[in-house]
Design a protein around this motif. Sequence first.
Motif, PDB file in Angstrom:
ATOM      1  N   THR A 387      19.858 -50.150 -24.151  1.00  0.00           N
ATOM      2  CA  THR A 387      20.350 -49.516 -25.373  1.00  0.00           C
ATOM      3  C   THR A 387      20.139 -48.008 -25.326  1.00  0.00           C
ATOM      4  OG1 THR A 387      18.256 -49.742 -26.573  1.00  0.00           O
ATOM      5  CG2 THR A 387      19.820 -51.579 -26.736  1.00  0.00           C
ATOM      6  N   SER A 388      19.227 -47.566 -24.449  1.00  0.00           N
ATOM      7  CA  SER A 388      18.866 -46.150 -24.394  1.00  0.00           C
ATOM      8  C   SER A 388      19.069 -45.539 -23.017  1.00  0.00           C
ATOM      9  CB  SER A 388      17.402 -45.965 -24.825  1.00  0.00           C
ATOM     10  OG  SER A 388      17.210 -46.471 -26.132  1.00  0.00           O
ATOM     11  N   ALA A 389      19.397 -46.353 -22.029  1.00  0.00           N
ATOM     12  CA  ALA A 389      19.657 -45.851 -20.675  1.00  0.00           C
ATOM     13  C   ALA A 389      21.107 -46.127 -20.314  1.00  0.00           C
ATOM     14  CB  ALA A 389      18.725 -46.523 -19.673  1.00  0.00           C
ATOM     15  N   TYR A 390      21.729 -45.180 -19.628  1.00  0.00           N
ATOM     16  CA  TYR A 390      23.093 -45.358 -19.117  1.00  0.00           C
ATOM     17  C   TYR A 390      22.980 -45.587 -17.622  1.00  0.00           C
ATOM     18  CZ  TYR A 390      28.143 -44.814 -18.707  1.00  0.00           C
ATOM     19  OH  TYR A 390      29.485 -45.045 -18.482  1.00  0.00           O
ATOM     20  N   LEU A 391      23.537 -46.696 -17.158  1.00  0.00           N
ATOM     21  CA  LEU A 391      23.411 -47.118 -15.765  1.00  0.00           C
ATOM     22  C   LEU A 391      24.753 -47.029 -15.056  1.00  0.00           C
ATOM     23  CD1 LEU A 391      21.880 -48.527 -13.393  1.00  0.00           C
ATOM     24  CD2 LEU A 391      22.520 -50.708 -14.456  1.00  0.00           C
ATOM     25  N   ILE A 392      24.774 -46.387 -13.895  1.00  0.00           N
ATOM     26  CA  ILE A 392      25.950 -46.319 -13.032  1.00  0.00           C
ATOM     27  C   ILE A 392      25.570 -46.926 -11.685  1.00  0.00           C
ATOM     28  CG2 ILE A 392      27.692 -44.828 -11.965  1.00  0.00           C
ATOM     29  CD1 ILE A 392      26.912 -42.696 -14.061  1.00  0.00           C
ATOM     30  N   VAL A 393      26.301 -47.924 -11.241  1.00  0.00           N
ATOM     31  CA  VAL A 393      26.009 -48.611  -9.985  1.00  0.00           C
ATOM     32  C   VAL A 393      27.167 -48.381  -9.025  1.00  0.00           C
ATOM     33  CG1 VAL A 393      25.513 -50.822  -8.875  1.00  0.00           C
ATOM     34  CG2 VAL A 393      24.629 -50.349 -11.173  1.00  0.00           C
ATOM     35  N   ASP A 394      26.871 -47.834  -7.858  1.00  0.00           N
ATOM     36  CA  ASP A 394      27.868 -47.528  -6.840  1.00  0.00           C
ATOM     37  C   ASP A 394      27.662 -48.469  -5.658  1.00  0.00           C
ATOM     38  OD1 ASP A 394      29.474 -46.467  -4.841  1.00  0.00           O
ATOM     39  OD2 ASP A 394      29.097 -44.381  -5.404  1.00  0.00           O
ATOM     40  N   GLN A 395      28.465 -49.534  -5.610  1.00  0.00           N
ATOM     41  CA  GLN A 395      28.320 -50.516  -4.537  1.00  0.00           C
ATOM     42  C   GLN A 395      28.777 -49.937  -3.200  1.00  0.00           C
ATOM     43  OE1 GLN A 395      26.664 -53.013  -5.132  1.00  0.00           O
ATOM     44  NE2 GLN A 395      27.066 -53.891  -7.147  1.00  0.00           N
ATOM     45  N   ASP A 396      29.662 -48.969  -3.207  1.00  0.00           N
ATOM     46  CA  ASP A 396      30.144 -48.376  -1.966  1.00  0.00           C
ATOM     47  C   ASP A 396      29.063 -47.560  -1.263  1.00  0.00           C
ATOM     48  OD1 ASP A 396      32.741 -49.414  -2.156  1.00  0.00           O
ATOM     49  OD2 ASP A 396      33.361 -47.796  -3.487  1.00  0.00           O
ATOM     50  N   HIS A 397      28.343 -46.767  -2.039  1.00  0.00           N
ATOM     51  CA  HIS A 397      27.315 -45.910  -1.464  1.00  0.00           C
ATOM     52  C   HIS A 397      25.917 -46.523  -1.562  1.00  0.00           C
ATOM     53  CE1 HIS A 397      30.603 -42.980  -2.262  1.00  0.00           C
ATOM     54  NE2 HIS A 397      30.191 -42.466  -1.121  1.00  0.00           N
ATOM     55  N   GLN A 398      25.830 -47.755  -2.094  1.00  0.00           N
ATOM     56  CA  GLN A 398      24.550 -48.471  -2.169  1.00  0.00           C
ATOM     57  C   GLN A 398      23.493 -47.653  -2.914  1.00  0.00           C
ATOM     58  OE1 GLN A 398      23.910 -51.829  -0.077  1.00  0.00           O
ATOM     59  NE2 GLN A 398      25.921 -51.663  -1.022  1.00  0.00           N
ATOM     60  N   GLU A 399      23.881 -47.171  -4.098  1.00  0.00           N
ATOM     61  CA  GLU A 399      22.950 -46.395  -4.910  1.00  0.00           C
ATOM     62  C   GLU A 399      23.302 -46.552  -6.383  1.00  0.00           C
ATOM     63  OE1 GLU A 399      23.561 -42.481  -3.346  1.00  0.00           O
ATOM     64  OE2 GLU A 399      25.312 -42.068  -4.626  1.00  0.00           O
ATOM     65  N   PHE A 400      22.361 -46.179  -7.234  1.00  0.00           N
ATOM     66  CA  PHE A 400      22.591 -46.262  -8.674  1.00  0.00           C
ATOM     67  C   PHE A 400      22.021 -45.035  -9.354  1.00  0.00           C
ATOM     68  CE2 PHE A 400      18.469 -48.149  -7.925  1.00  0.00           C
ATOM     69  CZ  PHE A 400      17.686 -47.786  -9.011  1.00  0.00           C
ATOM     70  N   THR A 401      22.552 -44.740 -10.528  1.00  0.00           N
ATOM     71  CA  THR A 401      22.164 -43.563 -11.292  1.00  0.00           C
ATOM     72  C   THR A 401      21.776 -43.976 -12.707  1.00  0.00           C
ATOM     73  OG1 THR A 401      23.614 -42.105 -10.025  1.00  0.00           O
ATOM     74  CG2 THR A 401      22.953 -41.333 -12.201  1.00  0.00           C
TER      75      THR A 401
END
Length: 581
Positions: A387-401
Amino acid sequence: MRIFTCGGIEPWWLISILPSLFHLASSDTPCSSFLSAPIAIPVTNVTLANNVLARGAFVSVGSPPQSLAFAPAEKWNNTYVFDASTSTCSDNNSPNACSERLGGFFNEGKSTTYTKESNRAASGAAAETFPDHNNDVYGRDTLELNATLSFANYPIGVEKGSVDSQNALGLGRNSTLLNTLFSNGSIASRTYAWWQGWTGAEASQQMDGSLTLGGYDSAKITGKNLTLPFSNNDFDCLAGLIVTITDIQMNLQNGSDISILGASRGSAMKACLAPSYSVMSLSVDIWDAFVNVSKVAPAEDERSVGTNFWGMLIDADGAYDGDLTFSLAPGLDIRIPNHQLVVPNYVTGDNGELVIQNGTTVREVVINSLQDVNKNDMPLLGRPFMTSAYLIVDQDHQEFTLAQAHATNTQDLVPIGPPACNSAEPISTPTTSTSIPPSQSPTASSSTPTPASSRHSSTPAAAIAGGTIGGVALLIGLSLAALQAFRKRHRRAAQQAAETAGIIMNKNEKSESASPQAFKPEMPSDHTHQPAAELPLERHPRYDLAPYEMPSGMGNGAKVQQQYEMPAGGGGRSNTPHELL
């Protein structure tokens, strides 16, 4: 610094960009400026077939479409739904109550396009790392993401006693959904972004969240962000979304902050991001420290069996009224406001409606205290954290933000480029590109059904390309016009200068005089970008564009639905799961 042109010389900067403009107009490579717009799916209260509301990502299955509420399945590769025959709900649950908890039931018999297959491989679904879904029933049906985009013959698993607590939209490392969208050019990369939204007690503390495919929503981000690689060695967090917690602070109303990480502080503590998990699980030591600081009294029942399953119940009298901040290495704070941390104890009534249980005497802290047989489990940061964190998942580069979420209904979608693009520029569009041949791309077909008015629509990729090509053509025309105007102005100025010097020029002669100095805008000496490890904190100028032009035939409010036929061999690029190291 100002750069001048010499007499008779064309403005080199205007001429030099013309080949690039023509290249942009003809380019069909994945790193061209024609990146597909991200697909936004609302995370909201979905009205199910039985008129019960369930919260989740709003996606439909079948023909006619059956509205369902999905949780983001960060560890699964396929899409899974429940039907009314599920054994997941106990005998004490009414069908409506069970339907609300699971996000709705899919009715295979009411879908004219459903086809049952003999096993998972026959349906085209991807393999899973764990056997939890081995006993599910697999088939194919239409998956509708919004009013303009759907997939025919899409692999669907019907859950039969598996571990999921809600219909699951598989977004894992070999996600059938992301693979299919990317292969069809519907999204620019195999990325997704998730914000849970707000689910507090008051109307002002409630807000729809969002699932974004192929990019992220920059309007939902504020402050710094943190990018980390996937963890490939821990089966306690199959998706690999592991963070290191360096501190947990209670933010009291008097302005003071008190750490409750206890003995774990200094050595830090690993935790797994789990957007589909109902609460946040933390060690019993942290929970005890929370109780000691807040002076709250545990309720008699102690645990909730409602919407936020297994959260800790406390007495409403003197309930904690501060916030909670998680500090993550190497330097990001996520602060959860009190109205998302301490909530009423919501349970589902027999008719599927949410009921506040013991509303005047009990509150729930959405923390699961890990104790007894679970005391050594890895902590999970579930829906309350999201509810308070925004998650970005990049399966191509194997990383998340991760970033602090900005609670807003404003939407500002930004695409993230595919792997072939410059890895140091994940959301921009380099002028140099490498073509990627499509792999197992489904055959596209179009139809024009009448969409439900409640559905949200997204701009088709074809409309984006058409609008971009039109914009490039306009830019080329303006550039040529500017070049012609420059020539006329140069000749006029040269003639005036000659007349001033007393030279009578024949109108049919070309001027040999020097032109007045023409100013050229100063160009930046370089084009630096933020490293791939962090996303820009401001709107990227490349995407600060006017609304995309819709293609011909879409006027007068008509909507064209893109419908893709899944290949007989399965959706996406590969049915082979990523190997865990």
